[in-house]
Design a protein around this motif. Structure first.
Motif, PDB file in Angstrom:
ATOM      1  N   PRO A  50       0.828  -1.210   0.000  1.00 58.71           N
ATOM      2  CA  PRO A  50       0.000   0.000   0.000  1.00 58.71           C
ATOM      3  C   PRO A  50       0.865   1.266   0.000  1.00 58.71           C
ATOM      4  O   PRO A  50       1.931   1.292   0.618  1.00 58.71           O
ATOM      5  CB  PRO A  50      -0.797  -0.091   1.303  1.00 58.71           C
ATOM      6  N   THR A  51       0.415   2.268  -0.710  1.00 55.48           N
ATOM      7  CA  THR A  51       1.084   3.568  -0.704  1.00 55.48           C
ATOM      8  C   THR A  51       0.820   4.221   0.649  1.00 55.48           C
ATOM      9  O   THR A  51      -0.328   4.332   1.057  1.00 55.48           O
ATOM     10  CB  THR A  51       0.487   4.466  -1.813  1.00 55.48           C
ATOM     11  N   ASP A  52       1.872   4.613   1.334  1.00 53.15           N
ATOM     12  CA  ASP A  52       1.677   5.274   2.628  1.00 53.15           C
ATOM     13  C   ASP A  52       2.234   6.691   2.543  1.00 53.15           C
ATOM     14  O   ASP A  52       3.438   6.909   2.647  1.00 53.15           O
ATOM     15  CB  ASP A  52       2.373   4.465   3.739  1.00 53.15           C
ATOM     16  N   ALA A  59       9.109  10.915   3.104  1.00 58.46           N
ATOM     17  CA  ALA A  59       9.179   9.615   3.788  1.00 58.46           C
ATOM     18  C   ALA A  59       8.724   8.509   2.841  1.00 58.46           C
ATOM     19  O   ALA A  59       9.310   7.410   2.819  1.00 58.46           O
ATOM     20  CB  ALA A  59       8.299   9.639   5.037  1.00 58.46           C
ATOM     21  N   MET A  60       7.707   8.797   2.048  1.00 63.99           N
ATOM     22  CA  MET A  60       7.219   7.816   1.094  1.00 63.99           C
ATOM     23  C   MET A  60       8.312   7.452   0.094  1.00 63.99           C
ATOM     24  O   MET A  60       8.506   6.290  -0.260  1.00 63.99           O
ATOM     25  CB  MET A  60       5.998   8.392   0.373  1.00 63.99           C
ATOM     26  N   MET A  61       9.042   8.457  -0.363  1.00 62.47           N
ATOM     27  CA  MET A  61      10.102   8.221  -1.344  1.00 62.47           C
ATOM     28  C   MET A  61      11.255   7.438  -0.712  1.00 62.47           C
ATOM     29  O   MET A  61      11.871   6.592  -1.355  1.00 62.47           O
ATOM     30  CB  MET A  61      10.612   9.547  -1.918  1.00 62.47           C
ATOM     31  N   GLU A  62      11.542   7.747   0.564  1.00 61.56           N
ATOM     32  CA  GLU A  62      12.611   7.005   1.241  1.00 61.56           C
ATOM     33  C   GLU A  62      12.232   5.532   1.376  1.00 61.56           C
ATOM     34  O   GLU A  62      13.067   4.643   1.184  1.00 61.56           O
ATOM     35  CB  GLU A  62      12.914   7.633   2.608  1.00 61.56           C
ATOM     36  N   SER A  63      10.960   5.298   1.702  1.00 60.12           N
ATOM     37  CA  SER A  63      10.508   3.911   1.807  1.00 60.12           C
ATOM     38  C   SER A  63      10.537   3.227   0.437  1.00 60.12           C
ATOM     39  O   SER A  63      10.897   2.051   0.314  1.00 60.12           O
ATOM     40  CB  SER A  63       9.110   3.882   2.446  1.00 60.12           C
ATOM     41  N   ASP A 108       4.219  18.243  -0.328  1.00 56.16           N
ATOM     42  CA  ASP A 108       5.618  18.561  -0.008  1.00 56.16           C
ATOM     43  C   ASP A 108       6.582  18.156  -1.125  1.00 56.16           C
ATOM     44  O   ASP A 108       7.775  18.417  -1.034  1.00 56.16           O
ATOM     45  CB  ASP A 108       6.048  17.935   1.332  1.00 56.16           C
ATOM     46  N   LEU A 109       6.060  17.532  -2.159  1.00 55.12           N
ATOM     47  CA  LEU A 109       6.946  17.111  -3.257  1.00 55.12           C
ATOM     48  C   LEU A 109       6.806  17.952  -4.531  1.00 55.12           C
ATOM     49  O   LEU A 109       7.289  17.569  -5.582  1.00 55.12           O
ATOM     50  CB  LEU A 109       6.720  15.630  -3.588  1.00 55.12           C
ATOM     51  N   HIS A 110       6.149  19.099  -4.422  1.00 50.56           N
ATOM     52  CA  HIS A 110       6.094  19.985  -5.592  1.00 50.56           C
ATOM     53  C   HIS A 110       7.512  20.363  -5.994  1.00 50.56           C
ATOM     54  O   HIS A 110       8.282  20.849  -5.174  1.00 50.56           O
ATOM     55  CB  HIS A 110       5.305  21.261  -5.276  1.00 50.56           C
TER      56      HIS A 110
END
Lengths: 337, 337
Positions: A50-52, A59-63, A108-110
C-alpha cells in the motif's frame, strides 16, 4: 520439493542471462507495484504494497528506495546483471529532467527532483515517466495497442490521464509535460477543474466526476437507489457505488454513465481530429463500467469526428489491467538512452 | 547589360551546383505560388498565378502540371540536376499516400490520387503535404519557430488549419491526416461546422467565423459602421470589412475580434495542455488583425492552461508571410526519403 527448488534456480539463472534486467515500478495513489520484466515484456515477479503518504512525500520516497533496494537484492541475489529501473508516477512530471511538478496528494513534493534523489541512492539507470504515459506504453508494448505506431491511451481513475504515441514514440513536448488528455477543454462554462481551467474532460469522465454527477442528481431528488446503497449519506456516495447501482439497473446511475460517456466522446473527437490515431486504448478503474458509458461515447465520435480520421480509429479497452503501469515503466527503462 | 547577363549566368550556375534543387508549390484557394528554394531555405525565384478552379479540379491539376513543367524547364535550362518538388495543398490530405480526402471547393477531386497523378507526368520525386503543415514547417525552418523541436502552427484563413511538430517531425498520424487544429471542439452546443461537428475552432476563429459573428451583431442592430462599409448590404459584409472597421476603431468590429480571440484562446489551451509546445506560431490572412484578437486569446491561456505548460510556451506571429507555404513545401521535399 527438491524439484521445485531446482525449477526456481533455473528460472533465476535464466533471468540473469536476460539483458537488460528491467524493474517496472508503478507508484499509484493506493498501491505501489513493482515487477521484474524481461526485455520481451514478460513479468516474472510482482510485489505490491500500500502507498503510505501519511508521513509525507519525502518519507514515502525514502521507503520506496528501501523497498526497491530489497527487491533488487532479493532478485538479483548478489549477482550484478545489467539492471534498469523505470518508474511511473502520478501527476505532471517533467519527464526529461525527472522532476515532479504538482504531484497530487503530495504537496511537499512539488518540484521534487525525483530522478536525482533516486539516482543518488540507487546506482542503476532510472527512467521516470508520468503514470498515464506508462499505462499507454504498456498497452502498446503488450496490450490492446500492440503494433500500433500512432495511438492514444486514456486512464479513467480518480482523475483522467493520458498518453499520446506519435510515430512510435511517446509525446513529451518541450518541457516533458505533453499528453494531458484529462485537460482537454470540453465545455468552457463547465465546472472548475483542479488544473485551474473549466470544463476539462477530467471533471466529467473521472471517478470524481461521476461522483459529482450522481450527487447532483440525488440533490434533485433522483438516484434514491444510489443513496440507499451509500447508507443514506450523500457524502458517502462514491463512483464505486454508482457503478454497483448501474450493474443493478438503477436508472439514475445508468444515466450518469451515459452523460459521462457523452463527454468522454467529445474528448475522443479531439484526439481523433488532432492525432489521427489508429487506436485509442482506455483503461483505469472507471473503465470497468465500460458497457455503461462506451455506447454514448462512440455515438458522439460517430456524429462529430472528421470522417477520414474516424474510419481509421478503433476505440478499445485496455488489456493489461493492473500490469500496464509496470510494463510501461519497464519499457521506458528498456528504451532509456 | 552584358554584366547583367553574366550575373544571371553565374547565379544559375551556382544554383545548379546546389543539391538538391527544391521547388516549393503552395496551392491556395486564391493563388498558386511556386518557388525555387535552396537547401538552406533561400528562395531564389518565385512565380505566382491565380488559382482557376472554374473548369473543375482536374483541369486545374492539368494546368498545374504544365506550369510546373515550364517552371522546371525554364529554371533548370535543359540541365538535369537533382530536383525535388514539394506541394502544399488545402484540405485533409492522406499525406502518406498523397490522396486528397475532401478538398474544399474542388468536389470532383474527392479521393483524387494527386501524388500518383503528378508522378506519372513529372519524373522528379514529389512530396505532398497539407497546406497548414507546409506553413508550420516553413515557419519552423526559416521563420518564427526556427530551432524549435516541439511547436504548433495555426493558419487563420477562410478556415482554420494547423500543424503539429513533435520532436522535430510533423505529426501525420496513422492515416496522414493528423493536426486538424481547426477542428478542436470548443463548444459542443456551438454552430455547425463544415466538418460535421459543432463548435469547432474553425467556426469562430476563421474569416468565415468573423463574418458570421459580425453579421449576427448587425442583425441585432449593432455594427452600423461595418454595414455602411459594405454598402448597406448584409451579404457583402466580409472579414476584410470587419478588419478595416476595427482599424478605424469601430466598437462592434473590435468586439467581434475580442470574442474570436477568446475562442482562439480556448483552442490554444488545448494545444498547450496536449502538446506542451515551446512555440505556437499563428499565420494566415486573418492574423493581420493580430492586435485586435491576441490580447483576449492570451488572457484565456493565462487563466486556463496548465501552469507548467503555460510557462514554457511563447505564442507568436508568423514571420514568413506568403513565403511560408513555399518554404514548407520545399522542406517536405528536402526531407523526402
Amino acid at each position: 520439493m527438491a524439484s521445485a527448488i531446482n525449477a526456481d534456480a533455473t528460472t533465476r539463472e535464466a533471468r540473469m542471462n536476460l539483458k537488460p534486467f528491467l524493474i517496472g515500478v508503478d507508484v499509484g495513489g493506493t498501491n505501489i507495484r513493482m515487477g521484474i520484466v524481461t526485455p520481451d515484456g514478460g513479468i516474472v515477479k510482482r510485489i505490491q504494497y500500500p502507498t503510505d503518504a501519511s508521513r509525507g512525500g519525502l518519507a514515502m520516497m525514502e521507503s520506496l528506495v528501501s523497498r526497491l533496494q530489497d527487491f533488487i537484492k532479493g532478485e538479483a541475489g548478489g549477482i550484478q546483471p545489467e539492471i534498469r529501473i523505470g518508474i511511473g508516477i502520478a501527476g505532471p512530471v517533467d519527464m526529461r529532467r525527472g522532476i515532479l511538478i504538482v504531484p497530487p496528494n503530495l504537496p511537499d513534493l512539488h518540484g521534487f527532483p525525483l530522478k536525482a534523489f533516486l539516482q543518488e541512492r540507487i546506482l542503476y539507470p532510472i527512467a521516470i515517466e508520468n503514470d498515464a504515459n506508462a499505462f499507454t506504453l504498456g498497452e502498446g508494448w503488450k496490450g490492446a495497442a500492440r503494433g500500433s505506431l500512432d495511438y492514444c491511451g486514456i486512464t479513467l481513475g480518480t482523475g483522467v490521464g493520458g498518453g499520446i504515441v506519435v510515430a512510435g514514440k511517446i509525446l513529451h513536448g518541450a518541457g516533458g509535460m505533453g499528453g494531458e488528455v484529462g485537460h482537454i477543454v470540453l465545455n468552457p462554462e463547465g465546472p472548475l477543474c483542479g488544473c485551474g481551467g473549466k470544463g476539462c474532460l477530467e471533471v466529467y469522465a473521472s471517478g470524481n466526476g461521476i461522483r459529482g454527477m450522481a450527487r447532483k442528481a440525488i440533490e434533485k431528488g433522483e438516484g434514491k437507489g444510489i443513496l440507499k446503497r451509500s447508507g443514506g449519506d450523500l457524502r458517502k456516495v462514491t463512483s464505486e457505488e454508482v457503478f454497483k447501482a448501474a450493474r443493478e439497473g438503477d436508472e439514475t446511475a445508468l444515466h450518469v454513465f451515459k452523460e459521462m460517456g457523452g463527454y468522454l466522446g467529445l474528448g475522443l473527437v479531439n484526439l481523433v481530429n488532432l492525432f489521427n490515431p489508429e487506436k485509442i486504448v482506455i483503461g483505469g478503474k472507471v473503465s470497468r463500467a465500460w458497457d455503461y458509458f462506451i455506447g454514448s461515447a462512440i455515438e458522439v465520435v460517430d456524429q462529430r469526428a472528421m470522417k477520414g480520421q474516424r474510419e481509421r480509429v478503433e476505440i478499445v479497452q485496455g488489456e493489461c489491467g493492473d500490469d500496464a503501469g509496470i510494463l510501461g515503466a519497464a519499457y521506458t527503462a528498456l528504451k532509456l538512452e
